[in-house]
Design an enzyme around this catalytic site. Structure first.
Site, short mmCIF file in Angstrom:
data_model
loop_
_atom_site.label_atom_id
_atom_site.label_comp_id
_atom_site.label_asym_id
_atom_site.label_seq_id
_atom_site.Cartn_x
_atom_site.Cartn_y
_atom_site.Cartn_z
N CYS A 106 51.54 68.87 36.59
CA CYS A 106 52.83 68.49 37.87
C CYS A 106 52.75 67.38 37.10
O CYS A 106 52.59 66.44 36.72
CB CYS A 106 51.47 68.01 38.88
SG CYS A 106 51.37 66.57 40.04
N CYS A 110 57.79 64.87 43.54
CA CYS A 110 57.62 65.86 44.74
C CYS A 110 57.19 65.30 45.98
O CYS A 110 57.81 65.48 47.36
CB CYS A 110 57.81 66.81 44.38
SG CYS A 110 57.88 67.97 43.03
N THR A 197 49.01 61.08 43.32
CA THR A 197 49.15 61.45 42.39
C THR A 197 50.65 60.24 41.79
O THR A 197 51.30 60.08 42.75
CB THR A 197 50.20 63.15 42.92
OG1 THR A 197 49.11 63.98 42.91
CG2 THR A 197 51.72 63.56 41.72
N GLU A 263 45.93 61.40 39.24
CA GLU A 263 45.59 60.95 40.30
C GLU A 263 44.55 59.60 40.51
O GLU A 263 43.82 59.90 39.63
CB GLU A 263 44.21 62.23 41.29
CG GLU A 263 45.60 63.33 41.62
CD GLU A 263 45.87 64.48 40.26
OE1 GLU A 263 45.50 65.04 39.37
OE2 GLU A 263 47.07 65.25 40.93
N HIS A 298 56.70 69.88 51.58
CA HIS A 298 56.01 69.97 50.80
C HIS A 298 54.84 71.09 49.95
O HIS A 298 54.95 71.10 48.83
CB HIS A 298 54.60 69.15 51.15
CG HIS A 298 54.23 68.15 49.62
ND1 HIS A 298 54.79 67.90 48.39
CD2 HIS A 298 52.96 68.54 48.94
CE1 HIS A 298 54.06 67.79 47.10
NE2 HIS A 298 52.96 67.16 47.36
N TYR A 302 55.53 73.65 46.78
CA TYR A 302 54.49 74.10 45.34
C TYR A 302 55.13 75.77 44.67
O TYR A 302 54.12 75.75 44.24
CB TYR A 302 52.95 74.19 46.46
CG TYR A 302 52.60 73.08 46.33
CD1 TYR A 302 52.69 71.76 47.28
CD2 TYR A 302 51.20 72.94 45.64
CE1 TYR A 302 51.89 70.95 47.02
CE2 TYR A 302 50.55 72.16 45.21
CZ TYR A 302 50.94 71.08 46.16
OH TYR A 302 49.53 69.86 46.18
N CYS A 304 56.95 74.30 42.59
CA CYS A 304 56.58 73.64 41.04
C CYS A 304 55.08 75.14 40.07
O CYS A 304 55.34 74.97 39.07
CB CYS A 304 55.64 72.74 40.70
SG CYS A 304 54.38 72.43 41.64
N GLU A 452 44.51 71.42 42.29
CA GLU A 452 45.58 70.91 43.36
C GLU A 452 46.48 72.26 44.28
O GLU A 452 46.66 71.37 45.59
CB GLU A 452 46.58 70.63 42.74
CG GLU A 452 47.78 69.28 43.07
CD GLU A 452 48.86 68.53 42.15
OE1 GLU A 452 48.84 69.29 41.62
OE2 GLU A 452 49.24 67.79 42.33
C1 LIG Z 1 45.35 66.73 42.90
C2 LIG Z 1 45.48 66.58 43.73
C3 LIG Z 1 46.59 65.44 43.76
C4 LIG Z 1 46.73 65.05 45.38
N1 LIG Z 1 47.83 64.61 46.38
C5 LIG Z 1 47.88 63.73 47.12
C6 LIG Z 1 49.44 62.91 47.28
O1 LIG Z 1 49.69 62.45 46.03
N2 LIG Z 1 49.34 62.56 48.27
C7 LIG Z 1 48.29 62.50 49.57
O2 LIG Z 1 48.48 61.63 50.24
N3 LIG Z 1 47.60 63.61 48.76
C8 LIG Z 1 47.33 63.84 48.03
N4 LIG Z 1 46.34 65.46 47.38
C9 LIG Z 1 45.28 64.96 48.98
C10 LIG Z 1 44.91 66.50 49.91
O3 LIG Z 1 46.31 67.07 50.50
C11 LIG Z 1 44.12 66.49 49.87
O4 LIG Z 1 43.06 66.70 49.04
C12 LIG Z 1 44.24 67.29 51.11
O5 LIG Z 1 44.08 67.31 52.54
C13 LIG Z 1 42.15 67.79 51.13
O6 LIG Z 1 41.87 66.85 51.37
P1 LIG Z 1 40.44 66.10 50.82
O7 LIG Z 1 40.31 66.11 49.62
O8 LIG Z 1 39.92 65.06 51.91
O9 LIG Z 1 39.64 67.20 51.79
P2 LIG Z 1 37.94 67.54 52.77
O10 LIG Z 1 38.77 67.32 53.88
O11 LIG Z 1 37.58 66.87 52.19
O12 LIG Z 1 38.15 69.50 52.66
C14 LIG Z 1 36.74 69.59 52.18
C15 LIG Z 1 37.09 71.39 53.52
O13 LIG Z 1 36.51 71.07 54.60
C16 LIG Z 1 37.03 71.27 55.88
N5 LIG Z 1 37.31 70.53 56.46
C17 LIG Z 1 37.90 68.81 56.05
N6 LIG Z 1 38.33 68.17 57.51
C18 LIG Z 1 38.04 69.49 58.30
C19 LIG Z 1 37.67 69.46 59.64
N7 LIG Z 1 38.28 67.91 60.66
N8 LIG Z 1 37.32 70.36 60.58
C20 LIG Z 1 36.53 71.73 59.75
N9 LIG Z 1 37.48 70.86 58.28
C21 LIG Z 1 37.51 70.08 58.04
C22 LIG Z 1 38.26 71.32 54.81
O14 LIG Z 1 39.66 72.16 55.32
C23 LIG Z 1 38.25 71.75 53.30
O15 LIG Z 1 37.79 73.03 53.86
C24 LIG Z 1 46.00 65.86 46.77
C25 LIG Z 1 44.80 66.19 46.57
C26 LIG Z 1 45.08 66.93 44.95
C27 LIG Z 1 43.56 67.64 45.23
S1 SF4 Z 2 54.89 69.23 43.80
FE1 SF4 Z 2 54.14 70.54 42.56
S2 SF4 Z 2 54.60 68.81 41.03
FE2 SF4 Z 2 55.27 68.17 42.24
S3 SF4 Z 2 53.47 66.70 42.81
FE3 SF4 Z 2 53.10 68.67 44.52
S4 SF4 Z 2 51.88 69.29 42.34
FE4 SF4 Z 2 53.04 68.48 41.30
#
Ligand SMILES: Cc1cc2nc3c(=O)[nH]c(=O)nc-3n(C[C@H](O)[C@H](O)[C@H](O)COP(=O)(O)OP(=O)(O)OC[C@H]3O[C@@H](n4cnc5c(N)ncnc54)[C@H](O)[C@@H]3O)c2cc1C
Ligand code: SF4
Length: 510
Positions: A106, A110, A197, A263, A298, A302, A304, A452
């Protein structure tokens, strides 16, 4: 624009970029301790190198990775460019695939690009409704970012506490970022953003709400730009599988020693945002629009992962060759299957971009349905490709002795003899490819390639909800009833509905 240690001169090369990160007094915790200079930390540096590549690519391939800004009229990095044509949106995807190919991870830039593009149209529409000046402020901000060629992190995801409750219903109000004080000059915000990220590798963060909001959540409807080194921010670095290998000396066991993702959790304690950097404040009805437009861009960003997939397919084919089995029919077939899967990601992402349409602001946005299909594929396909890669790798990918053993005077020669594959291929080459496969499917870059892919830009259910909203089952039932002879529909009416579904046959604006 801000009294922090921001670069004063435009950044051009990757080297300039790395230099621009030095000497900022960021409050970063890793393993429970403050990190004196993140740039020099062996666990952090590979993620900085990945972002640096976005600068070097713009120098090497300006047509791919830079564009003419419609705001400043200057040539700017594509990650800071607002897409004003369909080609602009398509080129974002091509650049993303290329960077995935070059870094195998990553490259972090983006989220900011997609945040700027979605905010560009949303602020325009807020201003139209509320007579505010957010769009003007955003354009001024973007012009400055473009001039200095800075990195922007997109901070959307709150820590969220009880997922079944709205922000204002949480036991602790700080579980979603919100305004805690207003002054004539701006607002103070508190809360925390998770999984951010490239946040340390950015110069600015754009803070945005993470979900649809109601009138009770007005203080949570805040969008603004914050310098990464603003007072009141604490970063707690996210560790990754096998990350301490970068601190052991040597490079083979890291698999991909040069590049990695990043992250961190970002804790905001009364961080000030001046009025000129606020792009939404209290317009709760636009929070959902912002989240949907951001995720629309966004989720097709992906692609990417198809670039990263190219590397993993290459590694799988290479290890098969090193093992002397590249001509076996099942191996060839598995490489074909991996490629087919990988191109499915790219095909859906780029198709979404080709289906872009202008918003009221003039900025183009890609097709939402196909973007969601792309991201939903991404939640599955990298796992399937990884399974094939581990199949072709053989068990050594998880049982291999360390680099220190390879270099050992006592057992090094034994390993050199017994880990040999095909004649003419060095044992070290074989080990290096296996470590790369380990890195991408189990190690540091499995964060980017696998998990991710699952959760970034929303977990799988988030895409299914968007697909369900737009799938028009009633229209499809009409088609079936008509052909089955149950209904007789006027074809002219049907054509109108079907055109809405597919878009115009030709768009002359491309
Ligand atoms: C490597 C990585 C990079 C990321 N980078 C960014 C970034 O740069 N900027 C950014 O803003 N975000 C970033 N994210 C965040 C990403 O958008 C969130 O991980 C994603 O939206 C899920 O939220 P959570 O991790 O809190 O999971 P959770 O909300 O805890 O979800 C866990 C599970 O519960 C379910 N769930 C959650 N809420 C509910 C509900 N209300 N009802 C029923 N089911 C539910 C989900 O569907 C999932 O199956 C990144 C995530 C990762 C893993
Ligand atoms: S689009 Fe792909 S490379 Fe770009 S920030 Fe998200 S995961 Fe990283």
């Amino acid at each position: 624009m801000s009294e922090t240690t921001q670069p004063m001169q435009p950044i051009v090369s990757g080297e300039d970029y790395v230099a621009s990160l030095r000497g900022r007094s960021l409050r970063v915790f890793l393993f429970g301790e403050l990190v004196p200079e993140p740039v020099d930390h062996p666990m952090i540096r590979p993620s900085i190198n990945a972002v640096a590549e976005t600068y070097d690519l713009a120098m090497r391939e300006p047509d791919l990775a830079s564009a003419n800004s419609h705001i400043t009229a200057d040539r700017v990095n594509r990650f800071l460019h607002i897409a004003m044509t369909r080609d602009d949106v398509v080129l974002q995807n091509k650049m993303q695939r290329r960077l995935g190919q070059l870094t195998g991870t990553c490259f972090q830039r983006c989220v900011g690009m997609d945040a700027l593009n979605s905010l560009f149209s949303v602020t325009f529409e807020i201003d139209e409704t509320h007579n505010t000046e957010y769009h003007y402020r955003l354009k001024e901000f973007i012009a400055e970012m473009q001039r200095l060629n800075l990195v922007i992190g997109g901070a959307m995801t709150d820590v969220k506490g009880d997922r079944s409750l709205a922000p204002h219903q949480q036991a602790d109000p700080d579980l979603f970022v919100h305004v805690v004080e207003r002054t004539d000059d701006g607002v103070y915000i508190s809360g925390a953003k998770a999984h951010q990220t490239g946040c340390l590798n950015s110069h600015w963060l754009i803070v945005m709400p993470t979900m649809r909001l109601t009138d009770n959540d007005k203080d949570y409807a805040i969008v603004g730009a914050v310098p990464v080194d603003a007072e009141g921010i604490t970063y707690i670095y996210g560790r990754q599988s096998c990350d301490t290998r970068s601190m052991e000396g040597g490079e083979i066991d890291q698999g991909n020693a040069r590049y990695g993702g990043q992250e961190a959790m970002v804790i905001l304690d009364r961080v000030f945002i001046p009025n000129e950097l606020i792009f939404m404040d209290g317009e709760v009805e636009f929070a959902a629009m912002l989240v949907e437009r951001f995720t629309c861009y966004h989720r097709r960003s992906y692609v990417c992962k198809s670039g990263v997939g190219d590397v993993l397919i290459g590694a799988a084919a290479q290890i098969a060759e090193y093992n002397g089995v590249e001509n076996a029919s099942h191996i060839k077939d598995k490489i074909v299957e991996m490629t087919h899967l990988n191109e499915t990601i790219y095909a859906t992402g780029i198709a979404s971009s080709y289906q872009s349409k202008p918003t009221q602001s003039g900025a183009y946005i890609n097709d939402d349905m196909i973007a969601n299909v792309c991201k939903h594929h991404v939640t599955k396909i990298p796992y399937q490709i990884s399974r094939f890669a581990q199949d072709l790798a053989g068990g050594l990918v998880v049982t291999m002795p360390s680099e220190q053993d390879l270099r050992s005077e006592e057992v090094g020669k034994l390993l050199d003899k017994y880990l040999k594959g095909r004649e003419g291929v060095s044992t070290e080459s074989r080990v290096r490819i296996l470590r790369l496969i380990e890195n991408m499917t189990l190690g540091r870059n499995a964060v980017g390639y696998l998990t991710e892919s699952m959760h970034g830009a929303g977990s799988p259910q988030a895409q299914r909800i968007q697909i369900a909203r737009q799938m028009q089952t009633d229209l499809k039932k009409t088609l079936a009833r008509e052909l089955a002879g149950i209904d007789q529909r006027n074809r002219d009416n049907l054509t109108t509905e079907l055109t809405d579904y597919l878009g115009k046959v030709f768009d002359t604006d491309v």
